[in-house]
Motif scaffolding. Structure first.
Motif, PDB file in Angstrom:
ATOM      1  N   GLU A 161       0.817  -1.206   0.000  1.00 25.93           N
ATOM      2  CA  GLU A 161       0.000   0.000   0.000  1.00 25.93           C
ATOM      3  C   GLU A 161       0.858   1.267   0.000  1.00 25.93           C
ATOM      4  O   GLU A 161       1.893   1.337   0.652  1.00 25.93           O
ATOM      5  CB  GLU A 161      -0.872  -0.002   1.257  1.00 25.93           C
ATOM      6  N   LEU A 162       0.386   2.247  -0.735  1.00 27.41           N
ATOM      7  CA  LEU A 162       0.893   3.622  -0.619  1.00 27.41           C
ATOM      8  C   LEU A 162      -0.235   4.461  -0.047  1.00 27.41           C
ATOM      9  O   LEU A 162      -1.242   4.715  -0.712  1.00 27.41           O
ATOM     10  CB  LEU A 162       1.321   4.163  -1.988  1.00 27.41           C
ATOM     11  N   ASP A 163      -0.078   4.882   1.192  1.00 22.74           N
ATOM     12  CA  ASP A 163      -1.076   5.688   1.890  1.00 22.74           C
ATOM     13  C   ASP A 163      -0.761   7.155   1.617  1.00 22.74           C
ATOM     14  O   ASP A 163       0.218   7.702   2.142  1.00 22.74           O
ATOM     15  CB  ASP A 163      -1.011   5.387   3.387  1.00 22.74           C
ATOM     16  N   LEU A 164      -1.568   7.792   0.792  1.00 23.21           N
ATOM     17  CA  LEU A 164      -1.298   9.178   0.401  1.00 23.21           C
ATOM     18  C   LEU A 164      -1.508  10.154   1.548  1.00 23.21           C
ATOM     19  O   LEU A 164      -0.910  11.233   1.570  1.00 23.21           O
ATOM     20  CB  LEU A 164      -2.194   9.571  -0.784  1.00 23.21           C
ATOM     21  N   ASP A 165      -2.348   9.816   2.493  1.00 23.95           N
ATOM     22  CA  ASP A 165      -2.581  10.716   3.620  1.00 23.95           C
ATOM     23  C   ASP A 165      -1.413  10.723   4.595  1.00 23.95           C
ATOM     24  O   ASP A 165      -1.139  11.731   5.244  1.00 23.95           O
ATOM     25  CB  ASP A 165      -3.857  10.303   4.363  1.00 23.95           C
ATOM     26  N   ARG A 166      -0.703   9.619   4.682  1.00 23.05           N
ATOM     27  CA  ARG A 166       0.428   9.523   5.616  1.00 23.05           C
ATOM     28  C   ARG A 166       1.779   9.634   4.914  1.00 23.05           C
ATOM     29  O   ARG A 166       2.797   9.834   5.560  1.00 23.05           O
ATOM     30  CB  ARG A 166       0.368   8.206   6.399  1.00 23.05           C
ATOM     31  N   GLY A 167       1.794   9.459   3.596  1.00 20.38           N
ATOM     32  CA  GLY A 167       3.059   9.450   2.888  1.00 20.38           C
ATOM     33  C   GLY A 167       3.926   8.271   3.267  1.00 20.38           C
ATOM     34  O   GLY A 167       5.142   8.386   3.387  1.00 20.38           O
ATOM     35  N   VAL A 168       3.291   7.113   3.435  1.00 25.01           N
ATOM     36  CA  VAL A 168       3.979   5.908   3.897  1.00 25.01           C
ATOM     37  C   VAL A 168       3.634   4.739   2.986  1.00 25.01           C
ATOM     38  O   VAL A 168       2.450   4.516   2.673  1.00 25.01           O
ATOM     39  CB  VAL A 168       3.587   5.554   5.354  1.00 25.01           C
ATOM     40  N   VAL A 169       4.648   3.994   2.564  1.00 28.60           N
ATOM     41  CA  VAL A 169       4.448   2.729   1.865  1.00 28.60           C
ATOM     42  C   VAL A 169       4.539   1.609   2.892  1.00 28.60           C
ATOM     43  O   VAL A 169       5.468   1.597   3.714  1.00 28.60           O
ATOM     44  CB  VAL A 169       5.499   2.518   0.762  1.00 28.60           C
ATOM     45  N   SER A 170       3.593   0.691   2.858  1.00 30.17           N
ATOM     46  CA  SER A 170       3.630  -0.426   3.793  1.00 30.17           C
ATOM     47  C   SER A 170       3.477  -1.743   3.052  1.00 30.17           C
ATOM     48  O   SER A 170       2.838  -1.815   1.996  1.00 30.17           O
ATOM     49  CB  SER A 170       2.536  -0.299   4.859  1.00 30.17           C
ATOM     50  N   VAL A 171       4.080  -2.783   3.600  1.00 31.88           N
ATOM     51  CA  VAL A 171       3.984  -4.143   3.080  1.00 31.88           C
ATOM     52  C   VAL A 171       3.666  -5.052   4.259  1.00 31.88           C
ATOM     53  O   VAL A 171       4.327  -4.983   5.295  1.00 31.88           O
ATOM     54  CB  VAL A 171       5.311  -4.590   2.421  1.00 31.88           C
ATOM     55  N   SER A 172       2.639  -5.881   4.113  1.00 34.60           N
ATOM     56  CA  SER A 172       2.288  -6.799   5.197  1.00 34.60           C
ATOM     57  C   SER A 172       1.967  -8.167   4.605  1.00 34.60           C
ATOM     58  O   SER A 172       1.450  -8.274   3.496  1.00 34.60           O
ATOM     59  CB  SER A 172       1.103  -6.276   6.004  1.00 34.60           C
TER      60      SER A 172
ATOM     61  N   ARG B 268      -0.609  15.159  -6.760  1.00 31.60           N
ATOM     62  CA  ARG B 268      -0.152  16.111  -5.750  1.00 31.60           C
ATOM     63  C   ARG B 268       0.926  15.490  -4.866  1.00 31.60           C
ATOM     64  O   ARG B 268       1.904  16.144  -4.501  1.00 31.60           O
ATOM     65  CB  ARG B 268      -1.330  16.567  -4.884  1.00 31.60           C
ATOM     66  N   TYR B 269       0.731  14.226  -4.530  1.00 30.56           N
ATOM     67  CA  TYR B 269       1.717  13.512  -3.720  1.00 30.56           C
ATOM     68  C   TYR B 269       3.076  13.480  -4.413  1.00 30.56           C
ATOM     69  O   TYR B 269       4.119  13.716  -3.794  1.00 30.56           O
ATOM     70  CB  TYR B 269       1.218  12.088  -3.455  1.00 30.56           C
ATOM     71  N   LEU B 270       3.077  13.198  -5.716  1.00 29.75           N
ATOM     72  CA  LEU B 270       4.329  13.133  -6.460  1.00 29.75           C
ATOM     73  C   LEU B 270       5.049  14.485  -6.459  1.00 29.75           C
ATOM     74  O   LEU B 270       6.266  14.558  -6.275  1.00 29.75           O
ATOM     75  CB  LEU B 270       4.070  12.676  -7.898  1.00 29.75           C
TER      76      LEU B 270
END
Length: 402
Positions: free
Chosen positions: A179-190, A375-377
């Motif tokens: 996941e790329l969470d645009l609100d947090r600016g965090v990529v996560s892998v689970s 916008r994130y980019l």
């Protein structure tokens, strides 16, 4: 610059991502995003979740997240970008072997050189005359031949290299999400291996000027990871006991910019080893890796700057690093809200949503997500005090990217 995993949606999100990369190379994305944001103005603050540990990538209705059930296999079409304006990474999300391709915005080949063309002033009047005569093609030919700098091309912006993480025994991962969470600016892998759940988070911190990688699991002592740093050319990688790995070099066969990247581990439990060119963390409950990088651009000492940044960030807890990142990032990303409806679609993986769009379905929330992704980019590509975003934003792969 490059976000999904081995997609069937090559005509879906992969195509959208590819198109965004192409638009960036012409500078169009930055203009489009800036123009759309300006036209919308500062609307309202969205109510997206800012929880430090999201339970499920698609669990929140309307969540501004791009997420998939497979790791990335292609840089341009699939890897997920993080950036703090100066330092960037492309996260692939492999369970057993993670690759994070790295960029530092001043790492350009070449040096200051004279490109003035003395013929330009002699032919400027002819080019103008042809334009006023309605002959743009002929004017273009004159401009191409006489008005361009000499030489016409610049030396390339280059990749800093790759951070690779090997996680032994994770090849049989199940329940995978990226996941790329645009609100947090965090990529996560689970994902899950047997009965043990593993999670990693990656973000680029502007306040601390480092890339942060956090690895956790549900089993005490269950985190074992081997990290390396490498590059296609002109690099030396070496361990610095007790907890550091350093990669350094000089571009253009020793005539160009000097650079250095430092990876430092802050484990919770377990042991750290630095044998040769590898940083090993064994049997930890969790570990935070911080990566800093600097070049000699502007006359600074790349080694001194990168080592100081890594040491300062490594003294902070992961919670403190994340809190500083969110306090800096979220007020910026949350300045604009675009609501088009259809928030319930956010519970589905992004590639599935794109497949339905391709088949003629409607997903207005995807359009809002795409806008916010732009916008994130831009936000991740350049900050005050850094170099302007180049035509690919911040991200570029290889030694001679397009």
């Amino acid at each position: 610059m490059s976000t999904p995993g081995a997609l069937d949606g090559r005509d879906g999100f992969a195509k959208a991502w590819r198109m965004m990369c192409l638009v960036q190379r012409t500078g169009g994305l930055l203009v489009i995003v800036a123009g759309m944001a300006a036209s919308l103005g500062t609307v309202a603050l969205w109510g997206a979740s800012s929880k430090a540990e999201p339970k499920h990538a698609g669990s929140d209705l309307g969540r501004l997240a791009i997420w998939f059930r497979r790791p990335a296999t292609n840089w341009e079409q699939e890897a997920m970008p993080v950036g703090n304006g100066r330092l960037g990474g492309m996260v692939f999300g492999g369970p057993e072997r993670e690759r994070i391709q790295l960029n530092e915005d001043t790492l350009w080949s070449g040096a200051v050189r004279e490109v003035n063309n003395p013929e330009a002033s002699k032919h400027l009047g002819l080019a103008r005359k042809l334009l006023f005569q309605g002959k743009p093609r002929e004017a273009m030919q004159v401009a191409e031949r006489y008005l361009m700098g000499n030489p016409k091309t610049l030396k390339p912006y280059q990749s800093l290299g790759d951070l690779r993480l090997d996680l032994p025994g994770h090849g049989a991962a199940a329940d995978y999400e990226r996941e790329l969470d645009l609100d947090r600016g965090v990529v996560s892998v689970s994902y899950r291996v047997g009965e043990v759940r593993y999670r990693r988070e990656v973000f680029a911190s502007h306040p601390d000027q480092v890339l942060v990688v956090r690895l956790t699991c549900s089993k005490p002592g269950g985190v074992t990871v081997f990290a390396t740093l490498d590059r296609e050319q002109e690099f030396v990688s070496s361990g610095r006991p007790p907890d550091r790995l350093v990669m350094h070099g000089q571009l253009d066969r020793g005539q160009g910019l000097e650079y250095q990247a430092v990876l430092q581990a802050a484990p919770e439990g377990g042991q750290v080893f630095v044998p040769g060119q590898r940083l090993e963390v064994r049997g930890a409950n969790a570990v935070t890796l911080v990566l800093s990088a600097a070049t000699s651009f502007g006359g600074q000492d790349a080694g001194e700057v990168s080592e100081e940044q890594a040491a300062k960030a490594a003294r902070k807890s992961y919670a403190a690093l994340l809190a500083a990142h969110l306090a800096d990032y979220q007020p910026l990303i949350r300045r604009v809200q675009l609501e088009l409806g259809g928030e319930e679609a956010a519970t589905q993986p992004t590639d599935e949503r794109l497949a339905k769009l391709k088949a003629g379905g409607e997903d207005p929330h995807m359009l809002a997500l795409y806008f916010q992704f732009g916008r994130y980019l831009l936000l991740s590509s350049s900050r005050p005090g850094d170099l302007p975003a180049n035509l690919q934003g911040l991200w570029a792969e290889g030694m001679n990217p397009p």
